[in-house]
Every structure is written in C-alpha cells, then in structure tokens.
Design a protein around this motif. Sequence first.
Motif, PDB file in Angstrom:
ATOM      1  N   SER A 183       0.832  -1.205   0.000  1.00  0.00           N
ATOM      2  CA  SER A 183       0.000   0.000   0.000  1.00  0.00           C
ATOM      3  C   SER A 183       0.863   1.249   0.000  1.00  0.00           C
ATOM      4  O   SER A 183       0.500   2.256  -0.611  1.00  0.00           O
ATOM      5  CB  SER A 183      -0.945  -0.005   1.190  1.00  0.00           C
ATOM      6  N   THR A 240       1.889   1.813  -3.492  1.00  0.00           N
ATOM      7  CA  THR A 240       0.755   2.345  -4.246  1.00  0.00           C
ATOM      8  C   THR A 240       0.587   3.829  -3.998  1.00  0.00           C
ATOM      9  O   THR A 240       0.343   4.613  -4.925  1.00  0.00           O
ATOM     10  CB  THR A 240      -0.541   1.633  -3.826  1.00  0.00           C
ATOM     11  N   PRO A 251      -2.576   2.691 -10.484  1.00  0.00           N
ATOM     12  CA  PRO A 251      -2.255   2.439  -9.071  1.00  0.00           C
ATOM     13  C   PRO A 251      -3.271   1.530  -8.389  1.00  0.00           C
ATOM     14  O   PRO A 251      -2.898   0.647  -7.601  1.00  0.00           O
ATOM     15  CB  PRO A 251      -2.277   3.836  -8.447  1.00  0.00           C
ATOM     16  N   PHE A 280      -2.557  -2.088  -6.739  1.00  0.00           N
ATOM     17  CA  PHE A 280      -2.942  -2.350  -5.349  1.00  0.00           C
ATOM     18  C   PHE A 280      -3.834  -3.577  -5.245  1.00  0.00           C
ATOM     19  O   PHE A 280      -3.607  -4.468  -4.432  1.00  0.00           O
ATOM     20  CB  PHE A 280      -3.662  -1.118  -4.810  1.00  0.00           C
TER      21      PHE A 280
END
Lengths: 101, 166, 489
Positions: free
Chosen positions: C91, C94, C242, C246
Amino acid sequence: MIEALPLHILSAFLFATGLAIVIIKRNAIVVLMGIELMLNASNVNLIVFNRMHPSTFDGQMFALFVIIVAVCETAVGLAIILRVYRFYKTSVPDHIQELKG
Amino acid sequence: MSSYSIILYGFILIALISAIGILAVNNVFKAALFLLTCLLSLAAIYVLCLAEFVAVTQILVYAGGVVVVIIFGIMLTTKLTGKPLEVKNGNLFPGLLAALAFASMLVKYQSMMATSTAELSTMSENLVSKTGVELMTNYVLPFELAGLLLLMALIGAAVTTRSTPE
Amino acid sequence: MNLQEALHIIEKSLSYLYPELILTGGILVLITISLFKRISSIVFSVVSISICLATISLLVEEGLLRASLFSGIIVKESFSTYLKILANIGSLVTCVMTLSSNNQRMKSAEFYALLLTIVLGGHFLVMSNNLLMVFISMEIISISSYVLAGHANTKEASEGSLKYFLFGSVASAIMLYGFSLLYGVTGTLDFATEGFVKGITEYNSPILLIAGFMALAGFLFKVGAAPMHPWAPDVYQGASVPVVAFLSVVPKLAGIGILIKFILVISAYGQSKYDWQAIISVVAILTLTVGNFSALAQRNLKRMMAYSSIAQTGFLLVGIAAYLPEGIQFMLFYATVYVAMNFIVFISLQFFEQRNIWNTEHFAGTGRLLLWPSISMLIGLIALTGLPPTAGFTGKLFIFSSLWEAYHLSEKNILLWLFVFGLLNTVVSLFYYLKIPYYAFLKEGQSVEKGNFNLWENLLSLILVLVVLGLFFAPGLLMCWINSVNFVL
C-alpha cells in the motif's frame, strides 16, 4: 416445539431462487434483489442452526452482522449502478460491454 | 397440527411464493414489492424461531431500509431513460438448471442435519440484554469493524455518485 | 464469564492491536482533514506516516509467537504478521505511485481512506480465526475494492466496478451459505478450536464437501483464482493503474493467508475423508492454465496483466497445494518477490499509459526513446516469467521443489500433474511476457517523445529492481527471516 426440516427446505429454496434470479435476470437492480435473497437464505440457516446449538449465541450474532453487511453492499451497489446508468443509460448488464478482450 | 406449526408453515409458504414471484414477474417494481413480502415473512419466521432481536432488525433495516433504497434506485434509473420497468430474461435454462441442482442437492443433504430440536426456554429469557452484552464483550471487535464498514460504505457511496468531475 | 473478566480481556487484547489502531486512526484523521482542507500534500503525508508507523509497530512485535485475542476470534502469529508487513509495503508503494498519477481523483482523501480500509481489512482477515471475522473483514475489503475499482470515474472504470460488484456479491453470498452450513455441522464459529475439527471429522455427510466448496468460492474470488476469475480482466482494464497494482497485491495476499488456514481446517489437518489437497491442486492447475493461455491472446497490456496476475495466483496456490510447512514458507518467499516484480511492471505501465501506450503494438520502438522505463519493465517481466537472474526464478524454483518433495512424500498423481502443468505454463508465459520487450527493443516504431521516470518513479523502481535482483543472488537474506515464521493456527 420447532420443526427444523421445513426451515431447511425454505433456506435451500431461497438460495436456489436467488441464484436463479442472479443468472437469469438482465437487470442489475433485480440481480441485487437475488443477492439479498441468497443472504437471507444464509440467515435462516444461521438462526435455525443456532437453535440446534443453543449453548452460544453465535448464529444469531452472525445473522445480525450479515444484515449490516447487506445494507452496506446495497448502498454501494446502488451507487455503482446509478453511476453506470449515467454513462450508459441502461442498467442491463448485457448492454454494458465496452471492455472486451 | 398445532396452531404454531400452521403459522410457521404459512409464513414459509408466503416467503417461498414471494421469492419465486421475484423470479416470475417482469416488472422491477413488482419484484421489489415481492422482496418486501419475502423479507417481512422471514422476520415473522425469525420470531417463531425465538430470534426476536434479529427479527426486529430485519424489519427495521432490511424491510425498512434496503427495500426502500432499492425502490429509490428503481425510481432514479427509470426516470433517467423514461423506459418502462420491464426486465428481460436470459440464460433461462442454465439458470434454472443451476438453481434446481443447488436446490435438490441442498435439500437432500441439509435435511439430514435437521435432527434434534432445541428446548425453547433456554434461549428466550432476556434476549435483548443478552444480545447487548454479547455485542459489547465477545463480539466487540466485529461490532467495531461493522461500524467502520458502515462509515466506508457511506463514504464510498458518496464518492461514487458525486457527479462533478474534479 | 462475568462482565469484569470480559472487559479485562478486551483491554488486554487491545494492547496487541497497535498496527490496526494506528491504521484506523489514520482513516479517521484523513476523513476529518478532508472536511476542512483538501491539500494533497497533507493528505499524502498522513497516509504515509500512518502506514509507516503501522509497519514499524508490526516489526517491533515481530518476534511474538502466538497471542489469542478477543477470546480467540483473532490470533496474532508471525505468519500473519509477515503477510501484514507485505500488505503495508504494497500500500505504501501504491501511495507513492499515485503521486505521479495525472488523475486528481487518485489524490483525494477518500481514495486514501478507502486504501487504508482495505489494508486494515487485510490485517484482520489474515488474523481471523472465526468465520464471522472472516466474513466481515472480507466484506470490508470487497466493498472498498468495488468503490476503488470505479474511482477513476470513467466509463470503463464504472463498468469494471459494476461487474466486480455483481460478481463479488454473489461470491460472498455463496461463501456465506457455506459458512452457515459449516456452523450447522460443527456448532461453533471459531474454526481453530478442537470442537470445529471434531465436528468436521465426525460428521459423515457430503454436506461438508458442499459447504467447503461454497466457502472456497468466496476465497477464490478474493485471490482471483479460476473458476472465480472472470471479474479480473474487466476490472483491471477499467481501473487506473495504481488501483490495479494495489488490487493485484493486497487483497490477494490477504486472501491467500486466510485460504491456507481454511484449507488446513476444512481438511481437519489431513484427517478429513475428502482429499482437499487434490482439490486445491486441481484449482491451481485450472488457474495456471486459464491465466496463461488467456493472456496469450491479449493485446491490451492491462488485460494481459490481469491474466498474468491470475496465473501468478496459480503459482502461489502451488505452494499451498504442497501441503508442507516448507511449501508455505516458499509461498511466502514467492509472495514477497511477486509484490516487488508486480509493482515494477505497474510503475512502468503507469508511465507508458500516460503517454498513450497500452497496446503491445504501441510499444514498437519505445526501447530507445524511453530507455529506463523500458528496461525496468523488461526486468519486471523477466522476473514474472521466472527467468534468472531475477528472484522470480528463485521463487519458482523453491515452490516447485517443495511440490516435488510433497509428491515424493504422498505419491499422489495429481501433484505430479500439477508439477508438469506448472512447468508447461512457465514456458507458455514466456511468449506473452516477452512480447512487450520484443516490440520495445527490437522493432522500429512511431516516434514518441523522449522521456524518463520522474524522481519518485525512479527511486521506487530502482529499489524494487534491486530487491528482485538481490534476492536472486542472496535468497538467504529473506529466507532467514521467513524460516523464523512459523505457521500455527
């Protein structure tokens, strides 16, 4: 005295009907209704099984949480359907076919 | 047959018929009303199964909330196109086949589980306070997570429907 | 249990949940900030600080062996901690990727709040030892993912998110029905307890198989494995890069974490009458084959990466199918490498997409003009294929060696088939992965403007490339750590 058998049959049929609605109906909102039916079938199961295992409260608690989750799913789902509607002017999944490969 | 059983069977029948009604009618609005009937009769069944708290939640949240939201959705989407509320069917045979397969399989094996019947008295006393205590002790973590889930669903729905492109 | 004791348990359990509390705090701060000021730099720093703090607090308690929290509904052990650290890293990467996105919606506070919620849900999912916790944390991940998938607010993104939503809700409804049957059979929701395993071994009816399959449907949907994969290509094609990066990492890892536990429990640690090892092997074969062969036909790069991620799930499932402690450890190694190589490809993909390059033919001639992005993409794709000198090769080697060992121990034919199919699929994957570098470096094409990564992209790709290359030459560095991870329920 509670009879468990008809309730089991009820939940099995509710689940099957929900599944049939999901597969057959060509409208996202009706598909959503089918999903609600499937969730309710599980709820019936959970409550009936809670009667068979009455030492804890697990089944009823699970059923409560399922209702909460169903609410969230419906809210987000309808929001997504409405936005798709704005782009495509339809809520028929078959007409929404930009993405292919 | 006791009056209890008659009432139970009655509600089971209503729930089943209205569920099949959703499948059978081609009008979205009628389908929503069938869903409402189905959910309400399920609430009645929950009462008969001594799950009063779930039954009340079912009526308040499901029948009162979800169905209303779904009807709102129907109104909004039909207003945008002005088309009638008709729904088409597709995949009729695979759908029915899958449903029949699931139904027969589940009925066959699940009915084997319907063996014992529980005592009524053990669970019925002070149900609401018991539910509350359980929610705040053993189930406090899922309870809080459900709160987070509701918050994120709210934000998610708001973000999704926001029309002004940024 | 009286109330005093229960409150004491809650108080004590909370002291183990610092990472999750930090993430929750981050979400709330984000939402509050976005009510007043919409400055992306503040929002970004809140997100990255909360993820970093959560990761640090995870690392601090890494040595913890096992702690059962909230009267056993979640359990903290090193296996889940490892997956949580991976999810956090994913994360964080991301978030850094969104910095170079040119879509302003990707920088809004709501986006990051949803992202953190998915990470939080993943944390709880891998810790769950209770069907209710599994269901609710899975729904937290799913519902936030539906919103994220459509967050770009384009026509394609909305379509992808609608399909994701319909498919996902059906999958979770089926899974819930399976859970309710399992509850009926065993009478308890805590699936790590003896009562649950006893219920499964003693109850002699095919309903167990049905319930297991129904529950499996939900898990397979979450990890994107066949036959619950058809949502993936549409979602990947529609959503912004993105988000895709993710979704292909964090929910997948969390799903894998819970899938391992569930498979172990449903097979009653191998005591069950039904051969769940064979079932998971069949799923792995199916996933590998569907993923790789469908990817061959794709021209759109994002769709191709969707099928690639399905195929990579297949390789992770091979680690589970080995049914050995080593299998799970090697699976963790592969998962770590997967995170790195996947993000390498997606960072370059975002760069290319901003220059309107998304079909394989568009890549013709880009190798010379967009040199560094092309090279980083090449390394990522080589790693995904599983060729040396990248850690993708090491990971695949590890996983297949554990499978081979499992075959020798159990003498099951299905494992041999899985082995053969796995190797075959690795060869197949060569064709579609290397198609892009082939176009980029060996074909002449239309002229694109010269360009390079910006600072963040450069830094990120450099670190990830170093990880992927470094783990090939010194896999021991990571394996040391993974060996200390023990898998207890």
